[in-house]
Enzyme design. Structure first.
Site, PDB file in Angstrom:
ATOM      1  N   ARG A 147       0.887  -1.173   0.000  1.00 38.16           N
ATOM      2  CA  ARG A 147       0.000   0.000   0.000  1.00 38.16           C
ATOM      3  C   ARG A 147       0.918   1.214   0.000  1.00 38.16           C
ATOM      4  O   ARG A 147       1.672   1.430   0.953  1.00 38.16           O
ATOM      5  CB  ARG A 147      -0.901  -0.015   1.233  1.00 38.16           C
ATOM      6  CG  ARG A 147      -1.617   1.296   1.463  1.00 38.16           C
ATOM      7  CD  ARG A 147      -2.732   1.191   2.477  1.00 38.16           C
ATOM      8  NE  ARG A 147      -3.861   0.480   1.907  1.00 38.16           N
ATOM      9  CZ  ARG A 147      -5.081   0.435   2.446  1.00 38.16           C
ATOM     10  NH1 ARG A 147      -5.316   1.066   3.581  1.00 38.16           N
ATOM     11  NH2 ARG A 147      -6.054  -0.213   1.862  1.00 38.16           N
ATOM     12  N   HIS A 158      -7.262   0.991  -6.406  1.00 38.01           N
ATOM     13  CA  HIS A 158      -7.496   0.050  -5.297  1.00 38.01           C
ATOM     14  C   HIS A 158      -8.121  -1.232  -5.874  1.00 38.01           C
ATOM     15  O   HIS A 158      -9.299  -1.520  -5.648  1.00 38.01           O
ATOM     16  CB  HIS A 158      -8.422   0.696  -4.256  1.00 38.01           C
ATOM     17  CG  HIS A 158      -8.393   0.049  -2.910  1.00 38.01           C
ATOM     18  ND1 HIS A 158      -7.619  -1.066  -2.627  1.00 38.01           N
ATOM     19  CD2 HIS A 158      -9.042   0.347  -1.747  1.00 38.01           C
ATOM     20  CE1 HIS A 158      -7.806  -1.411  -1.355  1.00 38.01           C
ATOM     21  NE2 HIS A 158      -8.658  -0.580  -0.804  1.00 38.01           N
ATOM     22  N   GLN A 177     -10.020  -3.917  -3.733  1.00 38.61           N
ATOM     23  CA  GLN A 177     -11.333  -3.436  -3.309  1.00 38.61           C
ATOM     24  C   GLN A 177     -12.359  -3.701  -4.420  1.00 38.61           C
ATOM     25  O   GLN A 177     -13.450  -4.212  -4.162  1.00 38.61           O
ATOM     26  CB  GLN A 177     -11.252  -1.929  -3.010  1.00 38.61           C
ATOM     27  CG  GLN A 177     -12.529  -1.362  -2.465  1.00 38.61           C
ATOM     28  CD  GLN A 177     -12.886  -1.922  -1.087  1.00 38.61           C
ATOM     29  OE1 GLN A 177     -12.056  -1.924  -0.188  1.00 38.61           O
ATOM     30  NE2 GLN A 177     -14.084  -2.423  -0.931  1.00 38.61           N
ATOM     31  N   ASP A 234     -17.367   6.879  -1.065  1.00 35.38           N
ATOM     32  CA  ASP A 234     -16.094   6.748  -0.343  1.00 35.38           C
ATOM     33  C   ASP A 234     -15.832   8.088   0.343  1.00 35.38           C
ATOM     34  O   ASP A 234     -16.511   9.087   0.057  1.00 35.38           O
ATOM     35  CB  ASP A 234     -14.975   6.392  -1.338  1.00 35.38           C
ATOM     36  CG  ASP A 234     -13.631   6.118  -0.659  1.00 35.38           C
ATOM     37  OD1 ASP A 234     -13.602   5.919   0.577  1.00 35.38           O
ATOM     38  OD2 ASP A 234     -12.599   6.110  -1.365  1.00 35.38           O
ATOM     39  N   ARG A 254     -13.439  -9.023   0.968  1.00 30.15           N
ATOM     40  CA  ARG A 254     -12.012  -8.727   0.733  1.00 30.15           C
ATOM     41  C   ARG A 254     -11.188  -9.973   1.043  1.00 30.15           C
ATOM     42  O   ARG A 254     -10.264 -10.323   0.303  1.00 30.15           O
ATOM     43  CB  ARG A 254     -11.544  -7.560   1.629  1.00 30.15           C
ATOM     44  CG  ARG A 254     -12.123  -6.188   1.318  1.00 30.15           C
ATOM     45  CD  ARG A 254     -11.563  -5.618   0.020  1.00 30.15           C
ATOM     46  NE  ARG A 254     -10.105  -5.548   0.019  1.00 30.15           N
ATOM     47  CZ  ARG A 254      -9.380  -4.560   0.562  1.00 30.15           C
ATOM     48  NH1 ARG A 254      -9.982  -3.533   1.130  1.00 30.15           N
ATOM     49  NH2 ARG A 254      -8.046  -4.568   0.486  1.00 30.15           N
TER      50      ARG A 254
HETATM   51  N1   CP Z   1     -11.164  -0.598   2.301  1.00 26.99           N
HETATM   52  C1   CP Z   1      -9.912  -0.653   2.743  1.00 26.99           C
HETATM   53  O1   CP Z   1      -8.956  -0.840   1.987  1.00 26.99           O
HETATM   54  O2   CP Z   1      -9.778  -0.512   4.107  1.00 26.99           O
HETATM   55  P1   CP Z   1      -8.432  -0.326   4.912  1.00 26.99           P
HETATM   56  O3   CP Z   1      -7.906   1.044   4.609  1.00 26.99           O
HETATM   57  O4   CP Z   1      -8.837  -0.480   6.352  1.00 26.99           O
HETATM   58  O5   CP Z   1      -7.444  -1.383   4.499  1.00 26.99           O
HETATM   59  N1  NVA Z   2     -10.022   6.559  -0.971  1.00 24.59           N
HETATM   60  C1  NVA Z   2      -9.655   6.048   0.337  1.00 24.59           C
HETATM   61  C2  NVA Z   2      -9.841   4.560   0.397  1.00 24.59           C
HETATM   62  C3  NVA Z   2      -9.504   3.932   1.709  1.00 24.59           C
HETATM   63  C4  NVA Z   2      -9.666   2.449   1.701  1.00 24.59           C
HETATM   64  C5  NVA Z   2      -8.217   6.423   0.628  1.00 24.59           C
HETATM   65  O1  NVA Z   2      -7.381   6.313  -0.265  1.00 24.59           O
HETATM   66  O2  NVA Z   2      -7.934   6.826   1.758  1.00 24.59           O
END
Ligand code: CP
Ligand code: NVA
Length: 309
Positions: free
Chosen positions: A102, A129, A132, A224, A292
């Protein structure tokens, strides 16, 4: 030689995506069948940003497949002290069997995949993502079966999650309408990519500032957060710009009667979604979060255990 990775859902053919959904369903219904498939294998999990779902679902997923996940905060890695991405990728490739990362810059994950000799999985970047999106469309398939001709309305920021949904929708035959405030549209490069894929698939991609039009006829309404990780300093300004774009019961009532509500989580009740919708009968947010785990186990089996799709 670089291994097969998942940096974007666009890396998959529609057939592979269908195969991954089928494997996800098998993994979910018969988890014991896969209990030892990653025995002795390790997944390095690099995090430059916070996470609840991604971290726990990958770590637990590895354990459930007989392997292990190593949580590596970029703060503690030498990466945080200037070691290069290429050296990190090459060294980890000598120890572990896969990398999930990440990152902030999307280029970081692209470079990890370029220099690693093992599969690399995108666990969220500023741009995309994909894990997701796999769980989201799997969740919709569980609810509706075939998704062909259905419409997904995304209401909110044109961010990483929106990009992945836009890229994936045509692959399952879904139309997608993306509603943002002016100035917060999805990145034009991803819009172009999604538009080309929609044209090829014969599906629709609509971008607008009109939530009522977007949710009309929609089988799913998705939102989101308004300020993603890394945008904390813009939070106040975004709160003002997005005011009024909340998914509430009134907006949900303009979608199809059978429509479901999705959110990648974490969510802010009272901002992008009302508590009534997030916790209401149309909400599938916790099934989505659970999926997930199953979708990523399928991905790990395909990339790290050679499971055929
Ligand atoms: N949706 C998602 O990726 O959640 P986290 O940021 O908790 O991993
Ligand atoms: N758009 C959000 C998604 C978190 C899972 C972010 O990048 O923070």
């Amino acid at each position: 030689m670089t291994a097969r990775s998942l940096i974007s859902v666009a890396d998959l053919t529609p057939e592979e995506l269908r195969g991954l959904f089928a494997l996800t369903a098998r993994v979910k219904s018969e988890p014991e069948r896969y209990r030892t498939r990653l025995s002795g294998k390790s997944l390095a999990m690099i995090f430059q940003k916070s996470s609840t779902r991604t971290r726990v679902s990958f770590e637990v997923g590895m354990v459930q497949l007989g392997g292990q996940g190593l949580f590596l905060s970029s703060r503690d890695l030498q990466l945080g002290r200037g070691e290069t991405i290429s050296d990190t990728a090459k060294v980890l490739s000598r120890y572990v069997d896969g990398i999930m990362a990440r990152t902030f810059a999307h280029q970081t994950i692209v470079d990890l995949a370029k220099y690693a000799t093992i599969p690399v999985i995108n666990g969220l970047t500023d741009d995309l993502h994909p894990c997701q999106a796999l769980a989201d469309f799997f969740t919709l398939k569980e609810v509706f079966g075939d998704l062909m001709g259905r419409k997904l309305a995304y209401v909110g920021d044109g961010n990483n999650v929106a990009h992945s949904l836009m890229i994936t929708a045509p692959m399952v035959g879904m139309d997608i309408a993306v509603v943002t405030p002016p100035g917060y549209e999805p990145d034009s490069a991803y819009v172009e990519m999604a538009r080309a894929r929609a044209v090829e698939a014969g599906t629709r991609l609509e971008l607008s500032n009109d939530p009522a039009a977007a949710v009309s006829g929609a089988s799913a309404v998705y939102t989101d957060v308004w300020a993603s990780m890394g945008q904390e300093e813009e939070a106040e300004e975004r709160l003002k710009a997005f005011g009024g774009l909340m998914v509430d019961a009134e907006l949900m009532s303009q979608a199809l009667p059978e429509a479901v509500f999705l959110h990648c989580l974490p969510c802010h009740r009272g901002e992008e979604v009302s508590a009534e919708v997030a916790d209401g009968p149309q909400s599938r947010i916790f099934d989505e979060a659970e999926n997930r785990l199953h979708a990523q186990k399928a991905l790990l089996l395909w990339l790290m255990a050679g499971e055929s799709l």
